[in-house]
Design a protein around this motif. Structure first.
Motif, PDB file in Angstrom:
ATOM      1  N   PHE A  29      29.282 -34.645  18.912  1.00 43.83           N
ATOM      2  CA  PHE A  29      30.615 -34.523  18.341  1.00 43.83           C
ATOM      3  C   PHE A  29      31.477 -35.736  18.681  1.00 43.83           C
ATOM      4  O   PHE A  29      32.162 -36.287  17.834  1.00 43.83           O
ATOM      5  CB  PHE A  29      31.288 -33.244  18.847  1.00 43.83           C
ATOM      6  N   LEU A  30      31.430 -36.151  19.949  1.00 43.00           N
ATOM      7  CA  LEU A  30      32.258 -37.283  20.367  1.00 43.00           C
ATOM      8  C   LEU A  30      31.838 -38.571  19.668  1.00 43.00           C
ATOM      9  O   LEU A  30      32.679 -39.391  19.278  1.00 43.00           O
ATOM     10  CB  LEU A  30      32.186 -37.451  21.884  1.00 43.00           C
ATOM     11  N   ALA A  31      30.526 -38.748  19.502  1.00 42.29           N
ATOM     12  CA  ALA A  31      30.044 -39.954  18.802  1.00 42.29           C
ATOM     13  C   ALA A  31      30.499 -39.948  17.356  1.00 42.29           C
ATOM     14  O   ALA A  31      30.907 -40.977  16.804  1.00 42.29           O
ATOM     15  CB  ALA A  31      28.522 -40.024  18.886  1.00 42.29           C
ATOM     16  N   SER A  32      30.447 -38.776  16.728  1.00 41.72           N
ATOM     17  CA  SER A  32      30.874 -38.667  15.337  1.00 41.72           C
ATOM     18  C   SER A  32      32.375 -38.864  15.218  1.00 41.72           C
ATOM     19  O   SER A  32      32.870 -39.512  14.290  1.00 41.72           O
ATOM     20  CB  SER A  32      30.485 -37.295  14.776  1.00 41.72           C
ATOM     21  N   LEU A  33      33.126 -38.302  16.182  1.00 41.02           N
ATOM     22  CA  LEU A  33      34.568 -38.446  16.162  1.00 41.02           C
ATOM     23  C   LEU A  33      34.970 -39.911  16.326  1.00 41.02           C
ATOM     24  O   LEU A  33      35.916 -40.396  15.691  1.00 41.02           O
ATOM     25  CB  LEU A  33      35.190 -37.602  17.271  1.00 41.02           C
ATOM     26  N   ALA A  34      34.233 -40.633  17.161  1.00 36.49           N
ATOM     27  CA  ALA A  34      34.536 -42.051  17.365  1.00 36.49           C
ATOM     28  C   ALA A  34      34.412 -42.829  16.066  1.00 36.49           C
ATOM     29  O   ALA A  34      35.161 -43.776  15.813  1.00 36.49           O
ATOM     30  CB  ALA A  34      33.598 -42.634  18.419  1.00 36.49           C
ATOM     31  N   LEU A  35      33.453 -42.435  15.228  1.00 40.50           N
ATOM     32  CA  LEU A  35      33.292 -43.092  13.924  1.00 40.50           C
ATOM     33  C   LEU A  35      34.567 -42.971  13.099  1.00 40.50           C
ATOM     34  O   LEU A  35      35.036 -43.933  12.501  1.00 40.50           O
ATOM     35  CB  LEU A  35      32.122 -42.452  13.167  1.00 40.50           C
ATOM     36  N   LEU A  36      35.166 -41.765  13.108  1.00 40.50           N
ATOM     37  CA  LEU A  36      36.359 -41.546  12.317  1.00 40.50           C
ATOM     38  C   LEU A  36      37.552 -42.309  12.865  1.00 40.50           C
ATOM     39  O   LEU A  36      38.399 -42.789  12.121  1.00 40.50           O
ATOM     40  CB  LEU A  36      36.683 -40.048  12.276  1.00 40.50           C
ATOM     41  N   MET A  37      37.632 -42.431  14.173  1.00 43.01           N
ATOM     42  CA  MET A  37      38.770 -43.079  14.803  1.00 43.01           C
ATOM     43  C   MET A  37      38.797 -44.581  14.528  1.00 43.01           C
ATOM     44  O   MET A  37      39.808 -45.242  14.723  1.00 43.01           O
ATOM     45  CB  MET A  37      38.759 -42.824  16.305  1.00 43.01           C
TER      46      MET A  37
ATOM     47  N   LEU B 254      25.732 -37.505  11.551  1.00 43.42           N
ATOM     48  CA  LEU B 254      27.174 -37.353  11.732  1.00 43.42           C
ATOM     49  C   LEU B 254      27.564 -35.882  11.916  1.00 43.42           C
ATOM     50  O   LEU B 254      28.487 -35.384  11.267  1.00 43.42           O
ATOM     51  CB  LEU B 254      27.920 -37.933  10.529  1.00 43.42           C
ATOM     52  N   ALA B 255      26.868 -35.195  12.799  1.00 40.63           N
ATOM     53  CA  ALA B 255      27.172 -33.789  13.079  1.00 40.63           C
ATOM     54  C   ALA B 255      27.141 -32.992  11.775  1.00 40.63           C
ATOM     55  O   ALA B 255      26.153 -33.040  11.054  1.00 40.63           O
ATOM     56  CB  ALA B 255      28.506 -33.681  13.815  1.00 40.63           C
ATOM     57  N   GLY B 256      28.210 -32.244  11.457  1.00 45.58           N
ATOM     58  CA  GLY B 256      28.166 -31.345  10.318  1.00 45.58           C
ATOM     59  C   GLY B 256      29.037 -31.762   9.152  1.00 45.58           C
ATOM     60  O   GLY B 256      29.456 -32.918   9.031  1.00 45.58           O
ATOM     61  N   SER B 257      29.351 -30.776   8.291  1.00 44.74           N
ATOM     62  CA  SER B 257      30.093 -31.047   7.060  1.00 44.74           C
ATOM     63  C   SER B 257      31.467 -31.633   7.331  1.00 44.74           C
ATOM     64  O   SER B 257      31.923 -32.542   6.623  1.00 44.74           O
ATOM     65  CB  SER B 257      30.238 -29.758   6.245  1.00 44.74           C
ATOM     66  N   TYR B 258      32.163 -31.121   8.335  1.00 52.14           N
ATOM     67  CA  TYR B 258      33.531 -31.571   8.591  1.00 52.14           C
ATOM     68  C   TYR B 258      33.562 -33.072   8.898  1.00 52.14           C
ATOM     69  O   TYR B 258      34.369 -33.810   8.334  1.00 52.14           O
ATOM     70  CB  TYR B 258      34.140 -30.785   9.750  1.00 52.14           C
ATOM     71  N   ILE B 259      32.688 -33.513   9.791  1.00 54.22           N
ATOM     72  CA  ILE B 259      32.673 -34.923  10.173  1.00 54.22           C
ATOM     73  C   ILE B 259      32.280 -35.803   8.986  1.00 54.22           C
ATOM     74  O   ILE B 259      32.884 -36.857   8.742  1.00 54.22           O
ATOM     75  CB  ILE B 259      31.725 -35.167  11.362  1.00 54.22           C
ATOM     76  N   CYS B 260      31.275 -35.384   8.229  1.00 54.40           N
ATOM     77  CA  CYS B 260      30.869 -36.173   7.054  1.00 54.40           C
ATOM     78  C   CYS B 260      32.006 -36.259   6.040  1.00 54.40           C
ATOM     79  O   CYS B 260      32.274 -37.328   5.469  1.00 54.40           O
ATOM     80  CB  CYS B 260      29.632 -35.553   6.409  1.00 54.40           C
ATOM     81  N   HIS B 261      32.656 -35.147   5.813  1.00 59.84           N
ATOM     82  CA  HIS B 261      33.755 -35.127   4.846  1.00 59.84           C
ATOM     83  C   HIS B 261      34.895 -36.040   5.299  1.00 59.84           C
ATOM     84  O   HIS B 261      35.435 -36.823   4.504  1.00 59.84           O
ATOM     85  CB  HIS B 261      34.253 -33.695   4.689  1.00 59.84           C
ATOM     86  N   GLN B 262      35.243 -35.969   6.570  1.00 62.95           N
ATOM     87  CA  GLN B 262      36.324 -36.816   7.074  1.00 62.95           C
ATOM     88  C   GLN B 262      35.926 -38.300   7.050  1.00 62.95           C
ATOM     89  O   GLN B 262      36.766 -39.168   6.803  1.00 62.95           O
ATOM     90  CB  GLN B 262      36.691 -36.398   8.503  1.00 62.95           C
TER      91      GLN B 262
END
Length: 290
Positions: free
Chosen positions: A6-14, A59-67
């Motif tokens: 989750f943290l790795a995926s979140l870092a992508l968005l940030m 990228l984890a799940g749907s939420y992270i991919c969508h964002q």
């Protein structure tokens, strides 16, 4: 998903405000089928463009991919129409594939400026799976059949299935399922092992899981049509479509070319035979998508 993923995926968005190199960035969620589909898009689209292609998988799940799509960190990924309808758009489930596709396509365009392309050809719906010997012994073919013996059965599910609006509670209510005990919640990767080891008697799997045929498992028919369709559809940023019309043309040509059986075979080649996903995809494209 675990905390590290989750943290790795979140870092992508940030890092969304940082310009990325020109090219196509293809994302995927963090399970085998998604890895294969991401690789398939990368290799297939590589035939039709000279743009560099970047793979941003797991990228984890749907939420992270969508964002990630909305932030412009990826250009596309493959989503499932039922998931888009319920989990992203927060709409009521529907069992009609055409209605679901049209609703998702229309609302994604209006709300997110995203283009939803035609289905790749298969429906990866939830599948309620039992050991073949048990299903044959109990003469179970449908979920309605299973309702009568459900007090004898133990159910295994993934974390998400327990909470989804199209998941366990609605299913149990629709069919009158009353299991021997509360569902056992476990990682998706452990479901079939638990079934094989007689720790549970039924699991909430997926229609295209490669291990279903390999382990002599049986999918019980959703005869009351509880689950919405989960047709696999590429979702692409509108800006990408406008800049690269050749990509849109290629994705339209790919529509309807991958069957559920094709997907099961590729999933099993990676999960069961431990082949590299890029090799599996290359072989599939050479054989079936000329």
């Amino acid at each position: 998903m675990d905390r590290r993923t989750f943290l790795a995926s979140l870092a992508l968005l940030m890092t969304g405000c940082v310009p990325r190199p020109a090219g196509l960035s293809i994302g995927s969620k963090n399970f085998t089928e998604q890895l294969i589909l991401g690789e398939l898009l990368a290799q297939y689209l590589g035939r039709f463009t000279t743009l560099p292609i970047e793979k941003r998988f797991y990228l984890a799940g749907s939420y992270i991919c969508h964002q990630a799509l909305l932030a412009g960190r990826i250009d596309m990924y493959v989503e499932y129409t039922g998931t888009a309808l319920v989990a992203i758009l927060k709409q009521a489930p529907s069992s009609d594939p055409t209605t679901v596709f049209n609703t998702v396509k229309d609302l994604y365009a209006k709300r997110f400026n995203l283009e939803v392309f035609p289905s790749l050809g298969f429906n990866n719906t939830f599948a309620m799976v039992m050991r073949g010997n048990d299903a044959r012994r109990l003469r179970l073919k449908t979920l309605s059949d299973a309702a009568a013996v459900s007090p004898q059965l133990r159910l295994g599910v993934g974390y998400e299935f327990l909470e989804r609006p199209d998941g366990y509670k609605g299913l149990a209510s629709k069919y009158g399922l009353k299991f021997a005990e509360a569902p056992r919640v476990m990682d998706l990767g452990l479901l079939y092992r638990a079934l094989q080891n007689n720790q549970v008697d039924m699991v909430a799997g997926s229609n295209t899981d490669g291990l279903i045929a390999a382990l002599d498992l049986v999918v019980l028919e959703d005869n009351l049509h509880y689950f919405p369709p989960y047709d696999a559809v590429p979702i692409v940023r509108r800006q990408t479509v406008e800049r690269h019309p050749e990509v849109a043309s290629a994705l339209h040509r790919l529509g309807g070319r991958i069957t559920a059986e094709d997907m099961r075979r590729m999933n099993y080649a990676v999960d069961g035979e431990k082949k590299d996903a890029s090799v599996v995809v290359s072989e599939f494209l050479a054989q079936k998508i000329t």
